[in-house]
Motif scaffolding. Structure first.
Motif, PDB file in Angstrom:
ATOM      1  N   TYR A 223      34.643  69.909 -63.250  1.00 19.64           N
ATOM      2  CA  TYR A 223      34.317  68.646 -62.591  1.00 19.64           C
ATOM      3  C   TYR A 223      32.845  68.459 -62.248  1.00 19.64           C
ATOM      4  CZ  TYR A 223      39.324  69.113 -62.323  1.00 19.64           C
ATOM      5  OH  TYR A 223      40.639  69.315 -62.667  1.00 19.64           O
ATOM      6  N   GLY A 224      32.100  69.537 -62.078  1.00 15.88           N
ATOM      7  CA  GLY A 224      30.699  69.397 -61.700  1.00 15.88           C
ATOM      8  C   GLY A 224      29.825  68.862 -62.815  1.00 15.88           C
ATOM      9  N   ALA A 225      29.940  69.443 -64.015  1.00 24.91           N
ATOM     10  CA  ALA A 225      29.072  69.028 -65.124  1.00 24.91           C
ATOM     11  C   ALA A 225      29.240  67.557 -65.480  1.00 24.91           C
ATOM     12  CB  ALA A 225      29.314  69.921 -66.341  1.00 24.91           C
ATOM     13  N   PRO A 226      30.471  67.026 -65.612  1.00 27.29           N
ATOM     14  CA  PRO A 226      30.577  65.597 -65.917  1.00 27.29           C
ATOM     15  C   PRO A 226      30.093  64.692 -64.790  1.00 27.29           C
ATOM     16  CG  PRO A 226      32.748  66.543 -65.574  1.00 27.29           C
ATOM     17  CD  PRO A 226      31.779  67.689 -65.673  1.00 27.29           C
ATOM     18  N   ALA A 227      30.278  65.128 -63.539  1.00 30.28           N
ATOM     19  CA  ALA A 227      29.792  64.319 -62.423  1.00 30.28           C
ATOM     20  C   ALA A 227      28.265  64.269 -62.430  1.00 30.28           C
ATOM     21  CB  ALA A 227      30.295  64.887 -61.100  1.00 30.28           C
ATOM     22  N   LEU A 228      27.638  65.411 -62.635  1.00 27.16           N
ATOM     23  CA  LEU A 228      26.182  65.444 -62.694  1.00 27.16           C
ATOM     24  C   LEU A 228      25.668  64.702 -63.918  1.00 27.16           C
ATOM     25  CD1 LEU A 228      23.531  66.507 -61.502  1.00 27.16           C
ATOM     26  CD2 LEU A 228      23.870  68.607 -62.847  1.00 27.16           C
ATOM     27  N   GLY A 229      26.343  64.875 -65.050  1.00 29.68           N
ATOM     28  CA  GLY A 229      25.950  64.165 -66.264  1.00 29.68           C
ATOM     29  C   GLY A 229      26.019  62.658 -66.093  1.00 29.68           C
ATOM     30  N   ALA A 230      27.088  62.170 -65.466  1.00 30.26           N
ATOM     31  CA  ALA A 230      27.221  60.735 -65.227  1.00 30.26           C
ATOM     32  C   ALA A 230      26.122  60.227 -64.300  1.00 30.26           C
ATOM     33  CB  ALA A 230      28.599  60.433 -64.642  1.00 30.26           C
ATOM     34  N   HIS A 231      25.773  61.028 -63.300  1.00 33.15           N
ATOM     35  CA  HIS A 231      24.719  60.634 -62.357  1.00 33.15           C
ATOM     36  C   HIS A 231      23.377  60.465 -63.062  1.00 33.15           C
ATOM     37  CE1 HIS A 231      22.046  60.650 -58.911  1.00 33.15           C
ATOM     38  NE2 HIS A 231      21.436  61.716 -59.411  1.00 33.15           N
ATOM     39  N   VAL A 232      22.963  61.470 -63.835  1.00 28.03           N
ATOM     40  CA  VAL A 232      21.646  61.375 -64.471  1.00 28.03           C
ATOM     41  C   VAL A 232      21.658  60.346 -65.607  1.00 28.03           C
ATOM     42  CG1 VAL A 232      20.932  63.680 -63.799  1.00 28.03           C
ATOM     43  CG2 VAL A 232      22.062  63.358 -66.000  1.00 28.03           C
ATOM     44  N   ALA A 233      22.820  60.147 -66.233  1.00 28.26           N
ATOM     45  CA  ALA A 233      22.903  59.130 -67.277  1.00 28.26           C
ATOM     46  C   ALA A 233      22.670  57.737 -66.703  1.00 28.26           C
ATOM     47  CB  ALA A 233      24.269  59.189 -67.962  1.00 28.26           C
ATOM     48  N   GLN A 234      23.242  57.485 -65.549  1.00 31.03           N
ATOM     49  CA  GLN A 234      23.024  56.188 -64.906  1.00 31.03           C
ATOM     50  C   GLN A 234      21.580  56.032 -64.461  1.00 31.03           C
ATOM     51  OE1 GLN A 234      25.220  55.504 -61.249  1.00 31.03           O
ATOM     52  NE2 GLN A 234      25.251  53.315 -61.614  1.00 31.03           N
ATOM     53  N   LEU A 235      21.015  57.099 -63.925  1.00 29.63           N
ATOM     54  CA  LEU A 235      19.640  57.045 -63.417  1.00 29.63           C
ATOM     55  C   LEU A 235      18.628  56.820 -64.532  1.00 29.63           C
ATOM     56  CD1 LEU A 235      17.902  57.452 -60.826  1.00 29.63           C
ATOM     57  CD2 LEU A 235      17.744  59.860 -61.474  1.00 29.63           C
TER      58      LEU A 235
END
Length: 249
Positions: A223-235
């Motif tokens: 769960y951590g990697a996709p959450a972090l990936g989604a965050h930086v992708a949006q940013l």
């Protein structure tokens, strides 16, 4: 679009990588092309994951378990050679964050695992404050917690029941954190959740009355990697995809 260096700098600051004593290097482990348009996240930089991400058009990979670990031989032979060669041949960057990704209070494995189970996190405990302590949505029996875990994670859990007390306070630390069990007991937990169990934990659970749940190393850290990936992708206005390569461990 962003650059490899901009993404690496942001992630290093966000995850505070310099404050952790870890088992391997956090940050950029394999250098690829300078420009990043598509980011693919996953749990482990296995060959299957690297090849799937390459087929999906990745410019960079973001994982929890990277390629290089303390105590490794260090020579690029065998399986390690094949993984590195697959990245270099496609000019794909690999970013890996181990303990910093476990610990992050919003995008980390422990935070996301707790959110998946609808736990309310209240405190941190253990070495480097990696463990989380909080409450389930309501007090529950040990069997009900096991059922919740199986429903949310999609796999059976190894449970050592303890004394069968109602679960009002729960502690958790994802992955191979069975060694945190005694710290969780000292923090006042009625149950402890992690990925793995070793021989001593069953006896400790029976002797202290605190329930122990081994939920799967991979299963707790999806769960951590996709959450972090989604965050930086949006940013950074990146395309992002999470690829989960199943693992029975």
């Amino acid at each position: 679009m962003t650059t490899r260096d901009e993404l690496g700098s942001y992630l290093s600051t966000l995850l505070e990588i310099d404050r952790f004593k870890d088992y391997g290097p956090n940050g950029l482990q394999v250098e690829g092309k300078p420009a990043i348009r598509k980011l693919v996240s996953g749990v482990t930089a296995s060959l299957a994951f690297i090849e799937a991400a390459a087929a999906a058009g990745a410019d960079a990979l973001l994982v929890h378990h990277g390629l290089f670990w303390r105590g490794q031989d260090g020579r690029l032979t065998g399986w390690l050679k094949h993984r590195v060669a697959a990245l270099l041949a496609r000019d794909i960057s690999l970013f890996a964050y181990h303990l910093p990704l476990d610990a992050h209070p919003e995008h980390g494995n422990n935070a996301q695992f707790g959110a998946k189970l609808k736990f309310t996190a209240e405190e941190r405990f253990g070495e480097q404050q990696l463990g989380f302590l909080g409450r389930p949505p309501q007090p529950m029996t040990t069997a009900a917690l096991a059922a919740l875990l199986q429903f949310r994670l999609g796999r059976a859990t190894v449970m050592v029941e303890g004394d069968g007390r109602p679960i009002k306070r729960v502690a958790w630390c994802t992955g191979g954190a069975q060694g945190y069990f005694e710290a969780a007991i000292a923090a006042g937990a009625d149950a402890y959740l992690t990925g793995e169990i070793s021989e001593p934990q069953a006896h400790i659970a029976r002797e202290t009355g605190v329930a122990f749940y081994a939920c799967g190393h991979h299963a707790t850290e999806r769960y951590g990697a996709p959450a972090l990936g989604a965050h930086v992708a949006q940013l950074f206005a990146l395309e992002h995809e999470f690829i989960d390569v199943d693992n029975p461990a």
